[in-house]
Write a protein that holds these residues in place. Structure first.
Motif, mmCIF file in Angstrom:
data_model
loop_
_atom_site.group_PDB
_atom_site.id
_atom_site.type_symbol
_atom_site.label_atom_id
_atom_site.label_comp_id
_atom_site.label_asym_id
_atom_site.label_seq_id
_atom_site.Cartn_x
_atom_site.Cartn_y
_atom_site.Cartn_z
ATOM 1 N N SER A 199 43.515 33.520 29.185
ATOM 2 C CA SER A 199 42.562 32.558 29.720
ATOM 3 C C SER A 199 43.126 31.157 29.573
ATOM 4 C CB SER A 199 41.215 32.665 29.002
ATOM 5 O OG SER A 199 41.365 32.361 27.625
ATOM 6 N N THR B 290 34.109 29.220 36.773
ATOM 7 C CA THR B 290 34.978 30.181 36.093
ATOM 8 C C THR B 290 35.234 31.365 37.001
ATOM 9 O OG1 THR B 290 34.123 29.549 33.922
ATOM 10 C CG2 THR B 290 35.282 31.647 34.065
ATOM 11 N N THR B 291 36.487 31.778 37.103
ATOM 12 C CA THR B 291 36.834 32.959 37.886
ATOM 13 C C THR B 291 38.074 33.599 37.281
ATOM 14 O OG1 THR B 291 37.180 33.819 40.127
ATOM 15 C CG2 THR B 291 38.330 31.775 39.546
ATOM 16 N N THR B 292 38.472 34.726 37.843
ATOM 17 C CA THR B 292 39.617 35.481 37.329
ATOM 18 C C THR B 292 40.641 35.670 38.441
ATOM 19 O OG1 THR B 292 38.255 36.678 35.733
ATOM 20 C CG2 THR B 292 40.400 37.649 36.286
ATOM 21 N N SER C 67 42.729 35.844 43.704
ATOM 22 C CA SER C 67 41.622 35.146 43.054
ATOM 23 C C SER C 67 40.316 35.840 43.426
ATOM 24 C CB SER C 67 41.584 33.681 43.476
ATOM 25 O OG SER C 67 40.419 33.051 42.991
ATOM 26 N N LYS C 68 39.457 36.064 42.428
ATOM 27 C CA LYS C 68 38.176 36.702 42.689
ATOM 28 C C LYS C 68 37.168 35.738 43.301
ATOM 29 C CE LYS C 68 38.492 40.464 39.323
ATOM 30 N NZ LYS C 68 37.838 41.164 38.193
ATOM 31 N N VAL D 132 43.748 38.077 39.326
ATOM 32 C CA VAL D 132 44.368 39.354 38.956
ATOM 33 C C VAL D 132 45.803 39.359 39.462
ATOM 34 C CG1 VAL D 132 44.249 41.856 39.138
ATOM 35 C CG2 VAL D 132 42.135 40.505 39.064
ATOM 36 N N SER E 201 45.616 40.303 29.300
ATOM 37 C CA SER E 201 44.530 39.371 29.589
ATOM 38 C C SER E 201 44.868 38.028 28.962
ATOM 39 C CB SER E 201 43.199 39.903 29.051
ATOM 40 O OG SER E 201 43.255 40.033 27.634
ATOM 41 N N ASN F 296 44.794 40.084 33.860
ATOM 42 C CA ASN F 296 43.538 39.464 34.254
ATOM 43 C C ASN F 296 43.481 38.076 33.620
ATOM 44 O OD1 ASN F 296 42.196 41.748 35.709
ATOM 45 N ND2 ASN F 296 42.449 42.746 33.729
ATOM 46 N N TYR F 297 43.698 37.061 34.434
ATOM 47 C CA TYR F 297 43.808 35.681 33.948
ATOM 48 C C TYR F 297 42.503 34.947 34.261
ATOM 49 C CZ TYR F 297 47.522 32.819 31.968
ATOM 50 O OH TYR F 297 48.334 32.115 31.119
ATOM 51 N N THR F 298 41.724 34.650 33.213
ATOM 52 C CA THR F 298 40.457 33.949 33.384
ATOM 53 C C THR F 298 40.705 32.438 33.365
ATOM 54 O OG1 THR F 298 39.253 35.731 32.299
ATOM 55 C CG2 THR F 298 38.141 33.596 32.472
#
Length: 645
Positions: free
Chosen positions: A51, A125-127, A87-88, A129, A49, A156-158
């Motif tokens: 960010s 803000t999003t994550t 991207s989420k 994967v 993980s 998981n890159y925020t």
């Protein structure tokens, strides 16, 4: 009594630099390669993980570089495949591409890493994967190496996307923060509407205290704008200094629109210039005997010797390579004086040519010139022949300029700069090779700072081409080699290496054209080759569901170590190992647990491995238990176990 020290092989994300001893580069293989076409076996998985914060509208980079910690060394992943990124929330962040990039910062600066390029589109803000496979194998091609051990990673890159900071409003009169199209330019014109008064237009740059600057509006997506409101008072007053008794006609203020150029980081004019203030005067009596002023740019009233011909020359006085340039009169670059004289003695008129626009035009051909001397007004004298104006004197107007950054060229190129030479030669320019111990791996690295001398530029007599020899000294490279494998000295004292650079006359740059490793230094050591060690592995044969693999490093000929603990598996009874455990260790060996089903008494055992592997395989973590020792064979055995050797 055997001495052992349990060491975990941990996979971590770190900010460090690729060692110069790396034998392979991740950039040699496509990270999008289908994992079903890759050889080797899947032995573990990791979840990461991270960010970061990015500005909307500016591409960003998500970088990943798993590493492997051993007792004495850390290794970075050497190949990737099967990489995907999702991207989420694509309205906030959009994935653009996946490639091999370069790590930034820390000891691993410039190391090959897995890189995902993203486009931050809006604040929020999003994550993202990221899934990928990676290996530490340093074989010639890890993707085809059946012994390569692969790992499956999920990151998981925020990403927190922010609105960019608005640019500050412009300050047009401040030349340290120029506004393109305003600073030093004629942005305002005053025009007399009385056609019989023979009052010519006058142009001005923005005058202090004659305008106001608005707040910056807009955003990163649609762009930033700003307006300058120009008030007429200062300009009408200046015009009356030339032609008296004028008053304003029409709008009191005019607006200049500006927009922010994000690429160049500066404000530029986004509306027509100049802004025009119309004025009127009470002079309604036109002259009865004087001709009208000449208008050189107006072809309907041509000036013989001016219209359509080159009138102004710009000449560089400091560099003979910078050719003289000739120009026609440029609009708004001159001022036409009043008509002087009378009918009896004749009429004359003088045109004053200002140099700024011509120097600017010259700088588009030969940059960074300034007037020398600074004050050089050009004067063209005209006379009236009874029907038209013609040139009497002053043509061509010559403006002298100088340049301080460019010197006349010569046939002989300059020596290459020391900080540029490593880039010219390229990566892995120097190799250090131990000739006394085959187990001491060779080291390759880039040219080190202050490790070489630059020769003189020499012209080859036959071809007429220029070259320069770079002499590389061994000291710094032997010292660096000893940081990894101690106790080495040069085999031949005073060894140096030579790298020849050739001058590319067409591209005007130095190049290294030989297709081989430029420099090799041979070293020797007095250390006795290490004894042979092997890896004894105990596995449950069912993908790690019963117990974690145990891998133990043992010297050749020593007794085979026993499994640490008691093998157990829910619903089964342990029946022994396959193959049978030998008394002593003579080679790398894997013992697979055998099980009896407590319900139907059907024996169960290990699964086969090798060949192609598939992403659905269950990851198996690995524990290596080597004996406590200070010699270099630890990392060699680990590399062998991981399929690196």
């Amino acid at each position: 009594m055997k001495k052992s020290l349990a060491v975990m092989l941990a996979l971590i994300m770190v900010l460090c630099m690729i060692p110069t001893t790396a034998f392979a580069e991740a950039g040699d293989w496509d990270p999008l390669t289908d994992p079903n076409t890759v050889a080797g076996s899947l032995v573990g998985n990791e979840t990461f993980s991270a960010s970061t914060t990015m500005e909307a509208g500016k591409d960003g980079y998500l970088r990943l570089m798993p590493t492997l910690d051993t007792v004495n060394y850390t290794y970075n992943a050497m190949a990737y495949c099967g990489a995907t990124a999702t991207s989420k929330n694509t309205s906030i962040v959009e994935v653009k591409s996946i490639e091999i990039g370069k790590w930034v910062g820390g000891e691993w600066d410039n190391a090959d890493c897995l890189q995902v390029t993203v486009n931050p589109k809006a604040a929020g803000t999003t994550t993202v994967v990221i899934n990928f496979y990676y290996t530490f194998s340093q074989s010639a091609n890890p993707l085809t190496n059946p012994n390569a051990k692969w790992f499956y990673g999920t990151s998981n890159y925020t990403i927190n996307v922010t609105e960019p900071t608005k640019p500050n409003p412009p300050t047009p009169e401040n030349t340290s923060k120029p506004v393109v199209g305003l600073t030093g330019e004629e942005a305002v014109k005053v025009h007399c509407t009385n056609s019989t008064a023979n009052h010519t237009d006058e142009s001005y740059g923005l005058k202090p205290n004659s305008y106001t600057v608005s707040e910056v509006e807009g955003n990163a997506t649609n762009g930033y704008t700003c307006t300058i409101t120009v008030k007429p008072g200062e300009y009408v007053s200046a015009y009356n200094g030339t032609y008296s008794k004028h008053t304003l006609v029409g709008p009191q203020n005019h607006t200049i629109n500006l927009k922010w150029n994000e690429t160049d980081k500066k404000w530029v004019v986004d509306s027509a210039l100049p802004v025009v203030f119309n004025v009127k005067c009470d002079n309604t009596q036109p002259p009865t005997d004087k001709p009208e002023k000449p208008e050189p740019e107006n072809t309907s009233k041509p000036v013989v010797g001016l219209t359509g011909v080159d009138v102004v020359n710009v000449k560089c006085t400091t560099n003979t390579d910078h050719a003289k340039q000739a120009y026609q009169l440029i609009a708004d670059s001159y001022k036409v004086g009043d008509v002087q004289g009378d009918k009896e003695n004749g009429y004359i008129c003088e045109i004053t040519v200002k140099p700024e626009k011509y120097v600017k035009a010259y700088n588009t051909e030969y940059p960074e010139h300034t007037l020398d001397p600074e004050s050089q007004p050009g004067k063209i004298k005209l006379e009236w022949d009874g029907s038209k104006w013609k040139v009497d004197s002053g043509v061509p107007v010559v403006f002298d300029v100088k340049c301080e950054t460019q010197e006349p060229s010569t046939d002989t190129p300059k020596l290459p700069a020391a900080d540029v030479i490593p880039k010219i030669v390229g990566k892995d320019a120097v190799k250090v090779l131990c000739t006394t111990n085959a187990k001491h791996a060779a080291m390759r690295c880039d040219l080190l700072e202050n490790s070489f001398d630059i020769g003189v530029v020499t012209k080859e007599e036959t071809s007429g081409e220029y070259f320069c020899n770079i002499t590389v000294h061994a000291d710094k490279y032997v010292k660096k080699y000893n940081e990894y494998l101690k106790g080495h000295t040069l085999k031949t004292e005073g060894q140096t290496g030579t790298i020849t650079l050739n001058w590319d006359a067409a591209g005007k740059q130095w190049k290294y054209t030989e297709n081989k490793l430029p420099v090799t230094f041979t070293v020797m050591c007095e250390t006795v080759p290490e004894e042979t060690y092997y890896i004894v592995t105990y596995t449950d044969g069912v993908g790690g569901t019963a117990f974690v693999d145990q891998a133990i490093r043992v010297k050749s000929g020593d007794p085979t170590p026993a499994f640490n603990g008691t093998p157990s598996r829910s619903g089964y009874t342990f029946t022994g190992w396959t193959p049978a455990v030998t008394d002593t260790v003579t080679d790398n060996v894997t013992y697979t647990a055998q099980w009896k089903n407590n319900d139907n008494h059907t024996p169960g055992g290990g699964n086969g491995g090798g060949g192609h592997w598939h992403p659905t395989t269950t990851p198996v973590p690995v524990i290596v238990i080597p004996p406590k020792t200070g010699d270099m064979t630890i990392w060699q055995s680990i590399l062998h176990f991981l399929g690196i050797r």
